[in-house]
Structure formats: structure tokens, C-alpha cells
Design a protein around this motif. Sequence first.
Motif, PDB file in Angstrom:
ATOM      1  N   PHE A 121       0.844  -1.186   0.000  1.00 48.19           N
ATOM      2  CA  PHE A 121       0.000   0.000   0.000  1.00 48.19           C
ATOM      3  C   PHE A 121       0.887   1.247   0.000  1.00 48.19           C
ATOM      4  N   GLU A 122       0.596   2.164  -0.918  1.00 49.38           N
ATOM      5  CA  GLU A 122       1.349   3.408  -1.027  1.00 49.38           C
ATOM      6  C   GLU A 122       0.451   4.579  -0.626  1.00 49.38           C
ATOM      7  N   PHE A 123       0.971   5.462   0.215  1.00 48.36           N
ATOM      8  CA  PHE A 123       0.219   6.602   0.706  1.00 48.36           C
ATOM      9  C   PHE A 123       0.838   7.901   0.191  1.00 48.36           C
ATOM     10  N   GLU A 124       0.011   8.932   0.177  1.00 50.49           N
ATOM     11  CA  GLU A 124       0.447  10.213  -0.371  1.00 50.49           C
ATOM     12  C   GLU A 124       1.528  10.845   0.479  1.00 50.49           C
ATOM     13  N   LYS A 125       1.413  10.710   1.801  1.00 50.09           N
ATOM     14  CA  LYS A 125       2.378  11.315   2.725  1.00 50.09           C
ATOM     15  C   LYS A 125       2.761  10.295   3.786  1.00 50.09           C
ATOM     16  N   VAL A 126       3.783  10.617   4.529  1.00 52.03           N
ATOM     17  CA  VAL A 126       4.198   9.774   5.641  1.00 52.03           C
ATOM     18  C   VAL A 126       3.105   9.802   6.709  1.00 52.03           C
ATOM     19  N   ARG A 127       2.774   8.630   7.244  1.00 55.23           N
ATOM     20  CA  ARG A 127       1.671   8.539   8.183  1.00 55.23           C
ATOM     21  C   ARG A 127       2.085   7.711   9.393  1.00 55.23           C
ATOM     22  N   ASN A 128       1.368   7.968  10.482  1.00 54.90           N
ATOM     23  CA  ASN A 128       1.513   7.203  11.719  1.00 54.90           C
ATOM     24  C   ASN A 128       0.350   6.212  11.773  1.00 54.90           C
ATOM     25  N   PHE A 129       0.651   4.924  11.720  1.00 53.39           N
ATOM     26  CA  PHE A 129      -0.389   3.888  11.628  1.00 53.39           C
ATOM     27  C   PHE A 129      -0.655   3.275  12.996  1.00 53.39           C
ATOM     28  N   SER A 130      -1.923   3.259  13.367  1.00 43.68           N
ATOM     29  CA  SER A 130      -2.304   2.617  14.632  1.00 43.68           C
ATOM     30  C   SER A 130      -2.971   1.262  14.410  1.00 43.68           C
ATOM     31  N   ALA A 131      -3.637   1.061  13.267  1.00 48.32           N
ATOM     32  CA  ALA A 131      -4.298  -0.229  13.024  1.00 48.32           C
ATOM     33  C   ALA A 131      -4.698  -0.343  11.563  1.00 48.32           C
ATOM     34  N   THR A 132      -4.892  -1.564  11.132  1.00 48.80           N
ATOM     35  CA  THR A 132      -5.476  -1.844   9.829  1.00 48.80           C
ATOM     36  C   THR A 132      -6.609  -2.838  10.018  1.00 48.80           C
ATOM     37  N   HIS A 133      -7.633  -2.722   9.194  1.00 50.03           N
ATOM     38  CA  HIS A 133      -8.817  -3.571   9.295  1.00 50.03           C
ATOM     39  C   HIS A 133      -9.021  -4.297   7.962  1.00 50.03           C
ATOM     40  N   LEU A 134      -9.132  -5.612   8.021  1.00 55.64           N
ATOM     41  CA  LEU A 134      -9.321  -6.414   6.823  1.00 55.64           C
ATOM     42  C   LEU A 134     -10.621  -7.192   6.951  1.00 55.64           C
ATOM     43  N   HIS A 135     -11.550  -6.947   6.015  1.00 65.05           N
ATOM     44  CA  HIS A 135     -12.815  -7.676   6.014  1.00 65.05           C
ATOM     45  C   HIS A 135     -12.596  -8.984   5.260  1.00 65.05           C
ATOM     46  N   THR A 136     -12.704 -10.089   5.983  1.00 64.92           N
ATOM     47  CA  THR A 136     -12.321 -11.388   5.443  1.00 64.92           C
ATOM     48  C   THR A 136     -13.484 -12.364   5.496  1.00 64.92           C
ATOM     49  N   ASN A 137     -13.399 -13.371   4.643  1.00 66.24           N
ATOM     50  CA  ASN A 137     -14.414 -14.434   4.597  1.00 66.24           C
ATOM     51  C   ASN A 137     -13.922 -15.631   5.399  1.00 66.24           C
ATOM     52  N   ASN A 138     -14.873 -16.365   6.007  1.00 64.97           N
ATOM     53  CA  ASN A 138     -14.509 -17.533   6.816  1.00 64.97           C
ATOM     54  C   ASN A 138     -15.445 -18.709   6.539  1.00 64.97           C
ATOM     55  N   LEU A 139     -15.801 -18.921   5.274  1.00 65.70           N
ATOM     56  CA  LEU A 139     -16.665 -20.029   4.898  1.00 65.70           C
ATOM     57  C   LEU A 139     -15.799 -21.292   4.821  1.00 65.70           C
ATOM     58  N   PHE A 140     -15.452 -21.821   6.010  1.00 65.24           N
ATOM     59  CA  PHE A 140     -14.444 -22.879   6.075  1.00 65.24           C
ATOM     60  C   PHE A 140     -14.907 -24.184   5.452  1.00 65.24           C
ATOM     61  N   THR A 141     -16.202 -24.395   5.339  1.00 66.52           N
ATOM     62  CA  THR A 141     -16.683 -25.607   4.672  1.00 66.52           C
ATOM     63  C   THR A 141     -16.414 -25.573   3.174  1.00 66.52           C
ATOM     64  N   LYS A 142     -16.043 -24.408   2.653  1.00 68.48           N
ATOM     65  CA  LYS A 142     -15.679 -24.261   1.236  1.00 68.48           C
ATOM     66  C   LYS A 142     -14.195 -23.925   1.090  1.00 68.48           C
ATOM     67  N   ASP A 143     -13.383 -24.354   2.049  1.00 66.73           N
ATOM     68  CA  ASP A 143     -11.923 -24.173   2.000  1.00 66.73           C
ATOM     69  C   ASP A 143     -11.510 -22.705   2.052  1.00 66.73           C
ATOM     70  N   ILE A 184      -5.665  -5.502  12.969  1.00 68.23           N
ATOM     71  CA  ILE A 184      -4.263  -5.709  13.304  1.00 68.23           C
ATOM     72  C   ILE A 184      -3.723  -4.399  13.878  1.00 68.23           C
ATOM     73  N   LYS A 185      -3.284  -4.410  15.112  1.00 67.80           N
ATOM     74  CA  LYS A 185      -2.703  -3.216  15.721  1.00 67.80           C
ATOM     75  C   LYS A 185      -1.305  -2.993  15.165  1.00 67.80           C
ATOM     76  N   LEU A 186      -1.046  -1.788  14.731  1.00 66.42           N
ATOM     77  CA  LEU A 186       0.237  -1.463  14.108  1.00 66.42           C
ATOM     78  C   LEU A 186       1.157  -0.647  15.008  1.00 66.42           C
ATOM     79  N   HIS A 187       0.714  -0.387  16.229  1.00 62.61           N
ATOM     80  CA  HIS A 187       1.586   0.174  17.269  1.00 62.61           C
ATOM     81  C   HIS A 187       2.254   1.483  16.860  1.00 62.61           C
ATOM     82  N   HIS A 188       1.517   2.323  16.119  1.00 63.29           N
ATOM     83  CA  HIS A 188       1.980   3.671  15.759  1.00 63.29           C
ATOM     84  C   HIS A 188       3.310   3.645  15.008  1.00 63.29           C
ATOM     85  N   ARG A 189       3.434   2.706  14.107  1.00 61.75           N
ATOM     86  CA  ARG A 189       4.602   2.680  13.238  1.00 61.75           C
ATOM     87  C   ARG A 189       4.455   3.728  12.142  1.00 61.75           C
ATOM     88  N   ILE A 190       5.591   4.231  11.627  1.00 65.74           N
ATOM     89  CA  ILE A 190       5.592   5.352  10.692  1.00 65.74           C
ATOM     90  C   ILE A 190       6.130   4.895   9.341  1.00 65.74           C
TER      91      ILE A 190
END
Length: 324
Positions: A121-143, A184-190
Motif C-alpha cells: 500500500f502506497e500513501f500520499e504522505k508519511v503517516r503514523n499507523f495505529s491499526a489496519t482492518h481487513l474484512h475477510t471471509n470464513n466459509l471454512f466448509t468451502k476451504d 491488526i494493531k500497528l503500534h503507531h509505526r511510521i
Amino acid sequence: MDVRICPHCVTITRDIVAPAGEVKLDYVSNTCSSLIPDGLLSYSIPQGLLRGPELNLTDRTYDGLEDAGQLSHGLGQLVDGQKGRDNFRLDLAGYGKVGYEWVGWRNDTPGWAGHPLEMLFEFEKVRNFSATHLHTNNLFTKDVQVFSHARAFFSMNGHIFSPEPVHFSYMPDLVLEHSRNVTIKLHHRIGRFLKLQLYFASRWILLSEVSFDSVTVTGNFTEAEADNPMPESGREYPLQRDEVKSTTKVNGSAAGQSTRSGTGEEPKHYIGFVIGILTVVILILVAAIVFIVFRNQRLKAAGSLSSIPPVRDDLQRFESEKVS
């Protein structure tokens, strides 16, 4: 053809670094400004795959470049605000296309054996990241399952990444099949570039949205970060919880350190707590067994005594007959 409609668009020019000896190109794309959250300029990922003749899990709205199955310098379905439904095999949203909201990858793709899914992921400016959120599927009966482990790397220039990644592990859920946001907590990484590596827990990983919690950082930042290259991605055993591993140099020597979400003694306390509970349960079971055995012995003893004939009554009867 897939079309995205937005109120207004902006033109973004991206410099594409070509291999040595080739021409450097300026790639210009019209990107919807309303779909650029947190100053995100682009993301680069492997193109999604087809799952059978009727299920297309590719990034169909990606507006960047595609070369040899790799998407780069653009935006698409992962940031369009449309979260996928639980069952990706049904068109419940009425798009007319099965699995439209999802982008999917398979772990047995040629060249992927033992390697994670990698996203840049590329951002326009330098940023301080605290977390990222990923919407994921978990239909485990379909692998399909949520990724088992993730690593996040940060960079200022997109070429040299910090050797101190953020680690995250996810406990598999084989009970509920609903889609979910994984944070996912990103612990204020820059950084201005963020690279995610997602490790497969099953045959497929399906994502529909990726978002970030971050703020712009002001100051002077050098293009080159640490002179340590990013370690090669390969098979590794997942760590528990989310963790930041770091290696700092002290007087010319490397000293490793790690920062966890809790104290360093938390795992020991947790193990001691479990052992204590197991000990109490075992003592209760032993006490119950002893009580049952003792009770059965008393019942048997009482039964044997009741079977002995009343001797005293027989003697009294004998004496009365003798007198008479």
C-alpha cells in the motif's frame, strides 16, 4: 465491463520505475477522490483468481496496471466501501455477478508454495499507523478461512523496508462461518509504504475491504531508512497475539527486544492459572471417587448385617419352651 461511478475524480501521476536499460514511464490514471481513504494512493497485489467457471474472484474494478498476474499503481475493490456477504457463492446484493465483492487467492498457485499473500500500500504522505482492518471471509466448509498469521513492514521509499515487522496471529474459527473484520494493531509505526504479508490457514483467502487508522506525520524524513534489507518471506510458525519484534544496535552490537500487548510475564501467569484449574478439577474428581467407593462399602456392610438371623430372639424362644 465493470464501471464505478463517483461524484468527481482526480488525476494522479505515478512514476513507474522500470528495470535498468528500459524507459521510465509516467502512469496517469483517473482515480475517484471519494474512494481514497487516509491518503491512500494505490495498492499492489497479485490478481485474484477464478474459482470454477462461474465464480470470478478477481479485482474487477482495479484501475491500475496488470502485468503477469500482478496488479500495480491503482485502486480497486479492496477500497470501494462494499463489504462482501458471508456466502460468496450467492449474489445476495443483486450485482448480477456471484462473488463480486470478494477478491480471492489460492495457496496452491504455482510459485506460492509456503509463501504468504503479499500486498503493498502506497500513501500520499508519511503517516503514523495505529491499526489496519481487513474484512475477510470464513466459509471454512468451502476451504476459505481467515489468514492464520500476518506481518506488516514499513518503508519511506517503497524499496527498503524496516526489518522490524509487526506480527499478528489469528485463532482459527471453525464454528462460525460469517464474514468478519480482523483488526491488526500497528503500534503507531511510521511510513509512507506499508507491506502486508498474510499467511494461509486454508486453501483460500478472500478479502473484500482493507482500511487503515492513521494520521499524517509532519517533519523531515529521509528517503533511505535502515540499511538492513527486509528479510525474505517464507514459511514460519505463527506467533501468538500481536507482537512487534525489533533489533536495535547498541555500541556496534545487535540487541534483540520485543514489545507485546501485555507484560512479559503474562504467558507464565496464564500457564500457571491453567495448571491451577486442572489441579483443582483433578482433586475434586479424586474426592468424588473416594466418596463413592466409601459409600458403596458401607452399603455392602449394612446389607451383610441385615442378612444375619436375630440370634437373641431364638434364645428367648428356646428358654420359654424349656420352661414350659
